[in-house]
Design a protein around this motif. Sequence first.
Motif, short mmCIF file in Angstrom:
data_model
loop_
_atom_site.label_atom_id
_atom_site.label_comp_id
_atom_site.label_asym_id
_atom_site.label_seq_id
_atom_site.Cartn_x
_atom_site.Cartn_y
_atom_site.Cartn_z
N PRO A 53 0.82 -1.22 0.00
CA PRO A 53 0.00 0.00 0.00
C PRO A 53 0.85 1.27 0.00
N ALA A 54 0.21 2.35 -0.41
CA ALA A 54 0.79 3.70 -0.32
C ALA A 54 -0.30 4.66 0.13
N ILE A 55 0.08 5.67 0.89
CA ILE A 55 -0.86 6.67 1.38
C ILE A 55 -0.35 8.05 1.03
N VAL A 56 -1.16 8.81 0.29
CA VAL A 56 -0.83 10.19 -0.06
C VAL A 56 -1.50 11.10 0.96
N THR A 57 -0.72 11.84 1.72
CA THR A 57 -1.28 12.65 2.80
C THR A 57 -0.34 13.80 3.17
N PRO A 58 -0.90 14.95 3.59
CA PRO A 58 -0.05 16.03 4.10
C PRO A 58 0.28 15.85 5.58
N PHE A 59 -0.35 14.90 6.27
CA PHE A 59 -0.14 14.70 7.70
C PHE A 59 0.21 13.23 7.95
N PRO A 68 0.83 0.09 8.74
CA PRO A 68 2.24 0.33 9.10
C PRO A 68 3.23 0.06 7.98
N GLU A 69 2.88 -0.84 7.05
CA GLU A 69 3.80 -1.18 5.97
C GLU A 69 3.67 -0.23 4.78
N ALA A 70 2.78 0.75 4.85
CA ALA A 70 2.51 1.61 3.70
C ALA A 70 3.62 2.63 3.47
N GLN A 71 3.86 2.96 2.20
CA GLN A 71 4.71 4.08 1.83
C GLN A 71 3.92 5.36 2.00
#
Length: 276
Positions: A53-59, A68-71
């Motif tokens: 997984p990957a998470i695009v976020t400003p925070f 926990p394993e996400a970029q």
Amino acid sequence: MKLPESNAPSLFDRPALVRHRARAQDEALFLHRAAVDEVQDRLSMVNKTFTAPAIVTPFAHIWQDVLPEAQIVSDDDILDLAPRAHDLVIHAMALHWANDPVGQLIQCHRALQPDGLLLVVCLGGETLHELRAALGQAEIEVTGGLSPRIAPMAELRDLGGLLQRAGLALPVADTARLTAEYRDLTHLMYDLRAMGETNSLSGRMKHATQRQVFARAQQIYADHFPTPQGRLSATYELICLTGWSPDESQQKPLRPGSAQARLAEALGTKEGKLPD
């Protein structure tokens, strides 16, 4: 893959947005925590295990423990996502600040493996409609003009269409509304500042607003959007989007006329012609 640069003027002032986010306070980020709940609820209904997984976020600190394993990736104009590197991409509470929302979704799509899931949570068009109405009317009455103060946010139907434009399959869009209460307009403005969600429009006024505008806006707000306790009611709309990277294994709609049984038979009723 780098997207072609656009010559269109930017709706949002990204340096200002970065400054506003830098002064955000953790205890005020309740919308992001509500978005975490929405994401976890939707992932619990997906019969698939995600391993990249990957998470695009400003925070990042809000989202780093969700998977926990996400970029973790910043919501820059060009996302730091490698092509076909992920089976899940979450775009978390940032699309409403994107100068090119379709471009953001296309980049997320490119980062997905076949049959990968894109899940987006962002603020929608009903967000702060009370504040928009009160400030707009007050400014017109006091100054005779109207300036950009609250970012335009897309409606549910429009955002659902963006998924298809980005080439994603099986698009779904739905919404959840949250209501917060504030003592007065100053309290609301303080909370928005603490969220990092204050005005970052490129066309915003660069000088101080007359006090009479805020005084009149407070009166209009209290008259039209009060709570039973005499406070101010503010709406926040969370829009959730899901779409899949196309793959041959996915279900596809049947061709028109390919049904094997009549609808009337399934419903146990008689079939008749419509009147001319």
